[in-house]
Design a protein around this motif. Structure first.
Motif, PDB file in Angstrom:
ATOM      1  N   PHE A 105       0.832  -1.201   0.000  1.00 21.30           N
ATOM      2  CA  PHE A 105       0.000   0.000   0.000  1.00 21.30           C
ATOM      3  C   PHE A 105       0.869   1.254   0.000  1.00 21.30           C
ATOM      4  O   PHE A 105       0.622   2.205  -0.756  1.00 21.30           O
ATOM      5  CB  PHE A 105      -0.913  -0.014   1.229  1.00 21.30           C
ATOM      6  CG  PHE A 105      -1.815   1.193   1.342  1.00 21.30           C
ATOM      7  CD1 PHE A 105      -2.932   1.329   0.530  1.00 21.30           C
ATOM      8  CD2 PHE A 105      -1.546   2.191   2.264  1.00 21.30           C
ATOM      9  CE1 PHE A 105      -3.767   2.434   0.635  1.00 21.30           C
ATOM     10  CE2 PHE A 105      -2.370   3.301   2.378  1.00 21.30           C
ATOM     11  CZ  PHE A 105      -3.478   3.415   1.563  1.00 21.30           C
ATOM     12  N   LEU A 106       1.900   1.275   0.837  1.00 24.33           N
ATOM     13  CA  LEU A 106       2.778   2.445   0.910  1.00 24.33           C
ATOM     14  C   LEU A 106       3.589   2.610  -0.368  1.00 24.33           C
ATOM     15  O   LEU A 106       3.892   3.737  -0.772  1.00 24.33           O
ATOM     16  CB  LEU A 106       3.705   2.332   2.117  1.00 24.33           C
ATOM     17  CG  LEU A 106       3.018   2.331   3.485  1.00 24.33           C
ATOM     18  CD1 LEU A 106       4.045   2.185   4.599  1.00 24.33           C
ATOM     19  CD2 LEU A 106       2.178   3.578   3.699  1.00 24.33           C
ATOM     20  N   ASN A 107       3.938   1.510  -1.013  1.00 29.79           N
ATOM     21  CA  ASN A 107       4.622   1.606  -2.303  1.00 29.79           C
ATOM     22  C   ASN A 107       3.705   2.205  -3.368  1.00 29.79           C
ATOM     23  O   ASN A 107       4.149   2.936  -4.258  1.00 29.79           O
ATOM     24  CB  ASN A 107       5.102   0.227  -2.760  1.00 29.79           C
ATOM     25  CG  ASN A 107       6.309  -0.261  -1.982  1.00 29.79           C
ATOM     26  OD1 ASN A 107       7.025   0.537  -1.388  1.00 29.79           O
ATOM     27  ND2 ASN A 107       6.516  -1.558  -1.968  1.00 29.79           N
ATOM     28  N   THR A 108       2.416   1.897  -3.277  1.00 27.14           N
ATOM     29  CA  THR A 108       1.443   2.383  -4.254  1.00 27.14           C
ATOM     30  C   THR A 108       1.081   3.844  -4.004  1.00 27.14           C
ATOM     31  O   THR A 108       0.843   4.598  -4.955  1.00 27.14           O
ATOM     32  CB  THR A 108       0.165   1.521  -4.199  1.00 27.14           C
ATOM     33  OG1 THR A 108       0.514   0.144  -4.406  1.00 27.14           O
ATOM     34  CG2 THR A 108      -0.830   1.946  -5.270  1.00 27.14           C
ATOM     35  N   PHE A 274      -7.184   2.678   1.834  1.00 29.32           N
ATOM     36  CA  PHE A 274      -6.570   1.526   2.489  1.00 29.32           C
ATOM     37  C   PHE A 274      -7.576   0.401   2.695  1.00 29.32           C
ATOM     38  O   PHE A 274      -7.256  -0.779   2.485  1.00 29.32           O
ATOM     39  CB  PHE A 274      -5.957   1.909   3.836  1.00 29.32           C
ATOM     40  CG  PHE A 274      -5.426   0.722   4.583  1.00 29.32           C
ATOM     41  CD1 PHE A 274      -4.229   0.124   4.194  1.00 29.32           C
ATOM     42  CD2 PHE A 274      -6.136   0.161   5.634  1.00 29.32           C
ATOM     43  CE1 PHE A 274      -3.748  -1.007   4.851  1.00 29.32           C
ATOM     44  CE2 PHE A 274      -5.666  -0.955   6.300  1.00 29.32           C
ATOM     45  CZ  PHE A 274      -4.461  -1.543   5.907  1.00 29.32           C
ATOM     46  N   ILE A 275      -8.785   0.742   3.115  1.00 23.40           N
ATOM     47  CA  ILE A 275      -9.793  -0.294   3.341  1.00 23.40           C
ATOM     48  C   ILE A 275     -10.098  -1.035   2.046  1.00 23.40           C
ATOM     49  O   ILE A 275     -10.174  -2.271   2.016  1.00 23.40           O
ATOM     50  CB  ILE A 275     -11.063   0.319   3.960  1.00 23.40           C
ATOM     51  CG1 ILE A 275     -10.776   0.704   5.423  1.00 23.40           C
ATOM     52  CG2 ILE A 275     -12.235  -0.652   3.884  1.00 23.40           C
ATOM     53  CD1 ILE A 275     -11.891   1.420   6.105  1.00 23.40           C
ATOM     54  N   ASP A 276     -10.260  -0.312   0.941  1.00 21.32           N
ATOM     55  CA  ASP A 276     -10.502  -0.965  -0.348  1.00 21.32           C
ATOM     56  C   ASP A 276      -9.313  -1.849  -0.744  1.00 21.32           C
ATOM     57  O   ASP A 276      -9.494  -2.952  -1.254  1.00 21.32           O
ATOM     58  CB  ASP A 276     -10.745   0.083  -1.440  1.00 21.32           C
ATOM     59  CG  ASP A 276     -12.092   0.768  -1.296  1.00 21.32           C
ATOM     60  OD1 ASP A 276     -12.967   0.208  -0.606  1.00 21.32           O
ATOM     61  OD2 ASP A 276     -12.263   1.857  -1.858  1.00 21.32           O
ATOM     62  N   PHE A 277      -8.114  -1.354  -0.505  1.00 24.49           N
ATOM     63  CA  PHE A 277      -6.890  -2.080  -0.850  1.00 24.49           C
ATOM     64  C   PHE A 277      -6.769  -3.351  -0.012  1.00 24.49           C
ATOM     65  O   PHE A 277      -6.552  -4.449  -0.543  1.00 24.49           O
ATOM     66  CB  PHE A 277      -5.693  -1.159  -0.598  1.00 24.49           C
ATOM     67  CG  PHE A 277      -4.383  -1.658  -1.141  1.00 24.49           C
ATOM     68  CD1 PHE A 277      -3.936  -1.247  -2.393  1.00 24.49           C
ATOM     69  CD2 PHE A 277      -3.586  -2.518  -0.403  1.00 24.49           C
ATOM     70  CE1 PHE A 277      -2.716  -1.687  -2.889  1.00 24.49           C
ATOM     71  CE2 PHE A 277      -2.371  -2.961  -0.886  1.00 24.49           C
ATOM     72  CZ  PHE A 277      -1.932  -2.555  -2.141  1.00 24.49           C
TER      73      PHE A 277
END
Length: 289
Positions: A105-108, A274-277
């Motif tokens: 997530f943080l990379n995205t 984040f929740i969707d991810f």
């Protein structure tokens, strides 16, 4: 006219050097009354700033500019994932699932950072300042928004080498004749309950008590005894046969897993994204079905 409007009117009149309409005149009179000082000198044709007014204009422009920056940042945070994401989860779930998801997530989303607190207790999200929490188990009534992402079973497991030597328990009562490893916080008590409604309780005398679930699983892998954990904690072990489950017909009702947050549809973009991810990733995990 509120205080912010009076500041905006003050700047507009200072720049135009004239009043337009009674509302502006009324607003500035109220401003000067509150300040206890003249900010303008008036003539029949124009208004000019006093010495005090010039200093006040500079400060007011700075204040309004900062407010605009704050407004723009809020709008940006509502539409783009930015800022720090504070997340809470249990230790093992965080180690196995949350950490790998967060790295991706943080990379995205490079404008997001994360602060993850892994503790084996239910936190107060609002008081402790968390954006998102992973909750395992039934949710009490609250104002939190929740997204279900999976479920886990409470299982008894051991290594094939243990079962070759000690045999398989056929009913929960047989556990009293087996070597038990008790792991906190899943099984810190000496009574293990079974059945969909937890109606059957078996009093046990563990040979080994451990405060670490990971340590209890390690002991079970080595064939020393049986332990009780949540199924996700030994997912890879069950898939490759390192551990086997017993007493499946007596397992309690599976526990739901939810992602919860406090702000509902008004949550900032970092939370919603984040929740969707995480939702997609967690629902794809076979160990959470």
């Amino acid at each position: 006219m509120d205080r912010l409007q009076r500041l905006e009117v003050f700047v507009a009149v200072a720049e135009a050097e004239s009043f337009v309409g009674g509302a502006r005149r009324l607003g500035l009179s109220a401003l000067e009354e509150r300040l206890g000082a003249r900010v303008f000198t008036r003539t029949s044709r124009r208004v000019r700033l006093t010495y005090v007014g010039k200093a006040y204009l500079e400060d007011t422009r700075h204040i309004l500019a900062q407010l605009q920056v704050a407004d723009d940042a809020t709008v940006g945070a509502a539409t783009n994932p930015v800022g720090e994401l504070r997340l809470n989860c249990s230790n093992e779930f965080g180690r196995i699932y949350v950490t790998p998801i967060l790295m991706d997530f943080l990379n995205t989303y490079p404008d997001v950072s994360a602060d993850v607190v892994m503790v084996d207790r239910v936190v107060n999200m609002v008081e402790e300042g968390f954006d998102v929490a992973v909750r395992i188990g039934s949710l009490p009534s609250s104002g939190l928004a929740a997204v279900r992402v999976g479920r886990v079973r409470r299982i008894v497991c051991g290594a094939p080498s243990y079962f070759r030597q000690q045999g398989f328990p056929q009913v929960p009562a047989d556990l009293t004749h087996h070597r038990i490893v008790a792991a906190a916080p899943v099984s810190p008590v000496t009574e293990w309950r079974f059945g969909r409604d937890l109606s059957t309780g078996i009093q046990l005398k563990p040979r080994l008590r451990l405060s670490s679930i990971a340590a209890a699983i390690s002991v079970a892998r080595q064939g020393w005894g049986l332990t009780r954990v949540l199924s996700y904690q030994v997912g890879p072990d069950l898939l490759d046969g390192t551990l086997q489950t017993v007493l499946e017909d007596y397992e309690p009702e599976p526990l739901p897993i939810h992602l919860v947050h406090a702000e509902g549809r008004r949550a900032p973009a970092k939370v919603r994204t984040f929740i969707d991810f995480a939702k997609q990733r967690l629902r794809a995990e076979s160990a959470l079905h």
